[in-house]
Each structure stands twice: as structure tokens, then as C-alpha cells.
Design a protein around this motif. Structure first.
Motif, PDB file in Angstrom:
ATOM      1  N   TRP A 100      74.376  -6.538 -25.006  1.00 21.29           N
ATOM      2  CA  TRP A 100      74.710  -7.462 -23.560  1.00 21.29           C
ATOM      3  C   TRP A 100      74.921  -6.621 -22.398  1.00 21.29           C
ATOM      4  O   TRP A 100      74.335  -7.146 -21.406  1.00 21.29           O
ATOM      5  N   THR A 101      75.492  -5.574 -22.535  1.00 28.34           N
ATOM      6  CA  THR A 101      75.663  -4.638 -21.267  1.00 28.34           C
ATOM      7  C   THR A 101      74.702  -3.637 -21.448  1.00 28.34           C
ATOM      8  O   THR A 101      74.299  -3.269 -19.984  1.00 28.34           O
ATOM      9  N   TYR A 102      74.140  -2.953 -22.177  1.00 23.72           N
ATOM     10  CA  TYR A 102      72.998  -2.184 -22.072  1.00 23.72           C
ATOM     11  C   TYR A 102      71.774  -2.789 -22.730  1.00 23.72           C
ATOM     12  O   TYR A 102      70.679  -2.562 -22.177  1.00 23.72           O
ATOM     13  N   MET A 103      71.877  -3.452 -23.792  1.00 20.23           N
ATOM     14  CA  MET A 103      70.601  -4.094 -24.349  1.00 20.23           C
ATOM     15  C   MET A 103      71.050  -5.390 -24.798  1.00 20.23           C
ATOM     16  O   MET A 103      72.253  -5.669 -25.381  1.00 20.23           O
ATOM     17  N   ALA A 104      69.963  -6.487 -24.537  1.00 17.71           N
ATOM     18  CA  ALA A 104      70.398  -8.066 -24.556  1.00 17.71           C
ATOM     19  C   ALA A 104      69.178  -8.360 -25.468  1.00 17.71           C
ATOM     20  O   ALA A 104      68.063  -7.639 -25.230  1.00 17.71           O
ATOM     21  N   TYR A 105      69.397  -9.483 -26.307  1.00 17.98           N
ATOM     22  CA  TYR A 105      68.393  -9.971 -27.063  1.00 17.98           C
ATOM     23  C   TYR A 105      68.320 -11.527 -26.936  1.00 17.98           C
ATOM     24  O   TYR A 105      69.202 -12.148 -26.996  1.00 17.98           O
ATOM     25  N   ARG A 182      73.496  -7.291 -16.569  1.00 20.91           N
ATOM     26  CA  ARG A 182      72.604  -6.405 -16.043  1.00 20.91           C
ATOM     27  C   ARG A 182      72.198  -5.170 -17.037  1.00 20.91           C
ATOM     28  O   ARG A 182      72.302  -4.168 -16.893  1.00 20.91           O
ATOM     29  N   PRO A 183      71.491  -5.739 -18.061  1.00 20.81           N
ATOM     30  CA  PRO A 183      71.420  -4.606 -19.226  1.00 20.81           C
ATOM     31  C   PRO A 183      70.043  -3.848 -18.900  1.00 20.81           C
ATOM     32  O   PRO A 183      69.220  -4.224 -18.381  1.00 20.81           O
ATOM     33  N   SER A 184      69.960  -2.823 -19.546  1.00 16.66           N
ATOM     34  CA  SER A 184      68.895  -1.774 -19.015  1.00 16.66           C
ATOM     35  C   SER A 184      67.658  -2.483 -20.020  1.00 16.66           C
ATOM     36  O   SER A 184      66.641  -1.942 -19.586  1.00 16.66           O
ATOM     37  N   VAL A 185      67.809  -2.968 -21.241  1.00 17.32           N
ATOM     38  CA  VAL A 185      66.825  -3.463 -21.932  1.00 17.32           C
ATOM     39  C   VAL A 185      66.967  -4.924 -22.457  1.00 17.32           C
ATOM     40  O   VAL A 185      68.164  -5.138 -22.985  1.00 17.32           O
ATOM     41  N   ILE A 186      65.869  -5.561 -22.310  1.00 20.12           N
ATOM     42  CA  ILE A 186      65.915  -6.942 -22.649  1.00 20.12           C
ATOM     43  C   ILE A 186      65.006  -7.342 -23.639  1.00 20.12           C
ATOM     44  O   ILE A 186      63.714  -6.974 -23.499  1.00 20.12           O
ATOM     45  N   PHE A 187      65.367  -7.877 -24.838  1.00 20.77           N
ATOM     46  CA  PHE A 187      64.227  -8.181 -26.058  1.00 20.77           C
ATOM     47  C   PHE A 187      64.211  -9.809 -25.651  1.00 20.77           C
ATOM     48  O   PHE A 187      65.156 -10.492 -25.756  1.00 20.77           O
ATOM     49  N   ALA A 188      62.875 -10.164 -25.723  1.00 20.95           N
ATOM     50  CA  ALA A 188      62.698 -11.743 -25.464  1.00 20.95           C
ATOM     51  C   ALA A 188      61.620 -11.834 -26.768  1.00 20.95           C
ATOM     52  O   ALA A 188      60.570 -11.622 -26.486  1.00 20.95           O
ATOM     53  N   ASP A 189      61.939 -12.750 -27.447  1.00 17.62           N
ATOM     54  CA  ASP A 189      61.164 -12.947 -28.860  1.00 17.62           C
ATOM     55  C   ASP A 189      60.736 -14.359 -28.556  1.00 17.62           C
ATOM     56  O   ASP A 189      61.496 -15.334 -28.885  1.00 17.62           O
ATOM     57  N   GLU A 190      59.336 -14.439 -28.523  1.00 13.86           N
ATOM     58  CA  GLU A 190      58.694 -15.836 -28.428  1.00 13.86           C
ATOM     59  C   GLU A 190      59.785 -16.848 -27.442  1.00 13.86           C
ATOM     60  O   GLU A 190      59.800 -17.890 -27.795  1.00 13.86           O
ATOM     61  N   PRO A 191      59.849 -16.370 -26.097  1.00 16.26           N
ATOM     62  CA  PRO A 191      60.651 -17.298 -25.256  1.00 16.26           C
ATOM     63  C   PRO A 191      59.799 -18.489 -24.653  1.00 16.26           C
ATOM     64  O   PRO A 191      60.560 -19.335 -24.251  1.00 16.26           O
ATOM     65  N   LEU A 214      66.171  -6.355 -11.565  1.00 10.56           N
ATOM     66  CA  LEU A 214      66.983  -5.141 -12.225  1.00 10.56           C
ATOM     67  C   LEU A 214      66.524  -3.898 -12.491  1.00 10.56           C
ATOM     68  O   LEU A 214      66.938  -2.837 -12.870  1.00 10.56           O
ATOM     69  N   HIS A 215      65.210  -3.868 -12.301  1.00  7.70           N
ATOM     70  CA  HIS A 215      64.222  -2.673 -12.571  1.00  7.70           C
ATOM     71  C   HIS A 215      64.406  -2.402 -13.937  1.00  7.70           C
ATOM     72  O   HIS A 215      64.694  -0.959 -14.069  1.00  7.70           O
ATOM     73  N   ASN A 216      64.657  -3.170 -14.853  1.00  6.90           N
ATOM     74  CA  ASN A 216      64.934  -2.538 -16.288  1.00  6.90           C
ATOM     75  C   ASN A 216      63.774  -2.828 -17.179  1.00  6.90           C
ATOM     76  O   ASN A 216      62.656  -2.954 -16.695  1.00  6.90           O
ATOM     77  N   THR A 217      63.848  -2.722 -18.567  1.00  8.62           N
ATOM     78  CA  THR A 217      62.883  -3.014 -19.165  1.00  8.62           C
ATOM     79  C   THR A 217      62.936  -3.999 -20.082  1.00  8.62           C
ATOM     80  O   THR A 217      63.960  -4.320 -20.489  1.00  8.62           O
ATOM     81  N   ILE A 218      61.634  -4.957 -20.208  1.00  9.01           N
ATOM     82  CA  ILE A 218      61.812  -6.042 -21.076  1.00  9.01           C
ATOM     83  C   ILE A 218      60.613  -5.969 -21.952  1.00  9.01           C
ATOM     84  O   ILE A 218      59.520  -5.688 -21.752  1.00  9.01           O
ATOM     85  N   ILE A 219      61.185  -6.160 -23.309  1.00  8.39           N
ATOM     86  CA  ILE A 219      60.174  -6.172 -24.278  1.00  8.39           C
ATOM     87  C   ILE A 219      59.807  -7.524 -24.718  1.00  8.39           C
ATOM     88  O   ILE A 219      60.719  -8.251 -25.167  1.00  8.39           O
ATOM     89  N   LEU A 220      58.505  -8.126 -24.637  1.00  7.61           N
ATOM     90  CA  LEU A 220      58.283  -9.429 -24.830  1.00  7.61           C
ATOM     91  C   LEU A 220      57.431  -9.557 -26.030  1.00  7.61           C
ATOM     92  O   LEU A 220      56.267  -9.116 -26.117  1.00  7.61           O
TER      93      LEU A 220
END
Length: 333
Positions: A100-105, A182-191, A214-220
Motif C-alpha cells: 500500500w505504500t510502495y505497491m498496492a493491489y 501514492r504507491p509506485s506500483v498498482i495492480f488492478a485485476d479485472e477492475p 502519480l507518474h507511477n506504474t499500473i499493471i492492468l
């Protein structure tokens, strides 16, 4: 195009479900040799039919490997503060601090993650209280209000119970909660699953707004190629536990190299087209009983004898990668 910093890297990643069944064990090869390099400040899409291993790959990348799922091979390296760490080398307290601070799901069914008997402001307060020590209730509520407002959502939703919101709004609140720290990586599974087309658009726009802010990375992850076409910067096509093609999203749609990718694109509806859309014949294979050779060969109209006996390696053509015997370094074999 200048190469962006790689924020997440895997090499020959394998995660299998090991199930106890009468007479022995059943091995489900949900993630079966995945190589990825996902970059900072991009939306990376993962596409494929249901049952190809997309959600298991997301859990593995996030470090959520619990029995019967087991890590068989490989590591998941994240770049952070000029160094790198393997998510599977961390102790539980270290991993908990990063989540949640660096990577969120955002898992599948995120609309149902909220406690139905407390207001959303209390959910936000509980969440912030577990990560931000020393903040008062008023300070945490102010942080939540500012965050919700910045994302263009009505601040009044914080005074609502989950059942008082529509499914689309609950999904957007779940995504907003994942972005709160403001995590650096967010995973979004079938949102966008179970949402109508109009509501999907709002959810997709929220993901884009978060990434731009956020200029972060989202894995969708989604099986909907239309959503990937509108959101993803790069796209990985997954089949039978493997990434079988990867390129910039524009390139994938303009020049798909794998027959399976072509089927996924051809299945999209077109304006003014009243004919039946093409789709891959047959069904995806069982991940517990994969065909020999290329796993797609029983469904592939272009299959050759070698496809039945030997799995192809990934061929790299600039920024475009594909695992198919139709292609080699020079083009069509």
C-alpha cells in the motif's frame, strides 16, 4: 523512444497450484515461465482469455503466494531507492510495510471489500491509521477528503455506507483507496468486471488520472481488449501460463504476430459491423494437462508439425516479442 527505468523484473517465473487429490498430487501450471520487464511511469496491460493465469500472475508479482499456490522458480525484483529487492526474500513485517505504500493491489471483486456496517470514512481512517502513525482522526479524515477531491470523486461519499453507492462508484472508491498512499506500483485485476460500458469508462478514466497524477506504474489485467486499447501503453498477451507476445499497445493492434493475439483483436466488435466476429476455435487447455509443444497448437489454424512437439522460444524483434514458430529473427519462417 528513450528506455524508461525498469521498476519490476522477472525471469522464468513459475508459480503452480499443488493440489492433493486421491492417488497423488495435481499440478496446475498457472504461471509457467514468465519473463517481464515493466517500466516506471507506464500502464502495462495483461490480456488473455479466462483461465490463462492472469490473476495468478498478478498475485505472484505482488507476493501473495499462499498454499496451494507455490513459487516453483524465479524471483520478482522491484527497483527502489537506487537498488533492487526480491519480494520473496522479504520477511512478513518488511513486506507488510511495503504493501500500500510502495505497491498496492486491487483484487477481483474489489466492490465487495468494504465492511458493510461502517461508513467509508471509517474505512479510510482504519486504513490510514495502520500506515500513518501519530495522526489524529481529524487529520486522517482531512487526508481522505483531499485525496477523494483530487480524484474528482464527490467528498460526500465518505459519509456513505458501501451499500448506498452504485457498483461503479464502489469500484472507483476501491481504486482510490489503493492510490491513497501514492504507491509506485498498482495492480488492478479485472477492475471493470460486472460493470456496464458507461460505468467502465469512468473506472478506466480514474485509472488513467491516477497514473498521470502519480507518474507511477499500473499493471492492468482484463480480458477486454477494447479497454487495453484505450489505456495500456504496452501489452502482454498471456496464454496457458505464459506471455506469448508483448509490444507497445499500438504495435500489438497494428501488427499482431501471434495467431492467438490476432483472434483476440478480431473478436472486438466494430461500429457498423453486423456480422459474426471471429474467435479462437475450441477452448483454452487445462493448466493441469497442457498439450505438448506450443500450448495453442490444437486451436491454431497455422499450426505446423514442429508446433506439436516443441514449444517456441521468445523471439525479439526490436520492442516486439513473440513466442511462435511462424517467426524468427528475419521474419516469417
Amino acid at each position: 523512444m528513450a528506455h524508461k527505468e525498469v521498476v519490476l523484473r522477472t525471469k522464468d517465473l513459475k508459480a503452480h497450484y499443488v493440489l492433493d487429490v486421491p492417488g497423488g498430487k495435481k499440478i496446475v501450471k498457472a504461471v509457467d515461465g514468465v519473463d517481464l520487464e515493466i517500466r516506471r511511469n507506464e500502464i502495462y496491460g495483461i490480456a488473455g482469455e479466462s483461465g490463462c493465469g492472469k490473476s495468478t500472475l498478478m498475485k505472484t508479482l505482488y507476493g501473495l503466494v499462499n498454499r496451494p499456490l507455490r513459487l516453483i522458480n524465479g524471483s520478482v525484483y522491484y527497483s527502489k531507492d537506487g537498488g533492487a529487492f526480491d519480494v520473496f526474500s522479504l520477511r512478513k513485517p518488511e513486506l507488510r510495510r511495503l504493501r500500500w505504500t510502495y505497491m498496492a493491489y486491487v483484487p477481483q471483486g474489489a466492490m465487495s471489500i468494504f465492511n458493510p456496517v461502517i461508513k467509508l470514512k471509517d474505512t479510510y481512517s482504519d486504513f490510514l491509521g495502520s500506515h500513518l502513525r501519530g495522526k489524529t482522526e481529524d487529520e486522517m479524515f482531512a487526508i481522505a477528503k483531499e485525496h477523494i477531491d483530487q480524484l474528482g470523486l464527490p467528498v460526500s461519499i465518505l459519509d456513505a455506507y458501501p451499500h448506498q453507492l452504485s457498483g461503479g462508484m464502489r469500484q472507483r472508491v476501491a481504486i482510490a483507496l489503493a492510490a491513497l498512499l501514492r504507491p509506485s506500483v498498482i495492480f488492478a485485476d479485472e477492475p471493470t468486471t460486472a460493470l456496464d460500458v458507461v460505468v467502465q469508462r469512468g473506472v478506466v478514466q480514474l485509472l488513467k488520472d491516477i497514473q498521470m497524477s502519480l507518474h507511477n506504474t499500473i499493471i492492468l489485467v482484463t480480458h477486454d481488449m477494447g479497454i487495453h486499447a484505450n489505456v495500456a501503453d504496452r501489452l502482454g498477451i498471456m496464454y496457458a501460463g505464459k506471455i506469448i507476445e508483448e509490444a507497445a499497445t499500438v504495435e500489438i493492434f497494428k501488427n499482431p504476430l501471434h495467431p492467438y493475439t490476432q483472434f483476440l483483436i478480431d473478436s472486438l466488435p466494430q461500429f457498423g459491423d453486423t456480422g459474426e466476429r471471429a474467435s479462437a476455435p475450441g477452448q483454452p487447455p487445462s493448466l493441469a494437462d497442457l498439450p505438448t509443444g506450443c500450448a495453442f497448437h490444437p486451436r491454431c489454424p497455422k499450426a505446423m508439425p514442429i508446433c506439436k512437439v516443441e514449444a517456441p522460444d521468445m523471439t525479439v524483434k526490436g520492442e516486439h516479442r513473440v513466442a511462435c514458430w511462424l517467426w524468427d529473427e528475419g521474419g516469417v519462417a
